[in-house]
Scaffold this active site. Structure first.
Site, PDB file in Angstrom:
ATOM      1  N   CYS A  77       0.827  -1.209   0.000  1.00  0.00           N
ATOM      2  CA  CYS A  77       0.000   0.000   0.000  1.00  0.00           C
ATOM      3  C   CYS A  77       0.865   1.264   0.000  1.00  0.00           C
ATOM      4  O   CYS A  77       1.502   1.584   1.004  1.00  0.00           O
ATOM      5  CB  CYS A  77      -0.915  -0.043   1.222  1.00  0.00           C
ATOM      6  N   CYS A 113      -0.024   3.861   2.621  1.00  0.00           N
ATOM      7  CA  CYS A 113       0.402   3.390   3.951  1.00  0.00           C
ATOM      8  C   CYS A 113       1.858   3.777   4.195  1.00  0.00           C
ATOM      9  O   CYS A 113       2.222   4.210   5.297  1.00  0.00           O
ATOM     10  CB  CYS A 113       0.250   1.876   4.073  1.00  0.00           C
TER      11      CYS A 113
END
Length: 109
Positions: free
Chosen positions: A31, A34
């Site tokens: 991600c 993230c």
């Protein structure tokens, strides 16, 4: 303070049973957003080490807890106080957004 990696089987002990407020970062290695907020989470863990416990949950490796808390998008940051979820922030938001959300709840503890 270091950030603990929490798994499905340790979530209850590390988060729900914590005497300190807990910030939980739901993330995954693939991600991009993230990774963008990872340094912000690290800074918060350092700056609030006496007031807050910070943990991370890898949603790929721990789907049970991610499903239990309805994680549909990552990153998702949740704040728990006295074992109860009190707030959720979804997405790679600015540090100030996370801090304002956090401050709102830490004032009441």
């Amino acid at each position: 303070m270091s950030i603990s990696q929490v798994i499905d089987t340790s979530f209850h002990e590390e988060v729900i049973n914590s005497r300190q407020p807990v910030l939980v970062d739901f993330w995954a290695p693939w991600c991009g957003p993230c990774r963008m907020i990872a340094s912000t989470i690290d800074e918060i863990a350092h700056d609030y080490k006496d007031k807050l416990k910070v943990v991370k949950v890898n949603t790929d490796q721990n789907p049970t807890i991610a499903t239990e808390y309805g994680i549909r998008s990552i990153p998702t940051v949740m704040i728990f106080i006295n074992g109860k979820k009190v707030d959720t922030v979804v997405g790679a938001v600015p540090k100030l957004t996370l801090l304002n959300t956090l401050q709102k709840h830490l004032k009441s503890t």
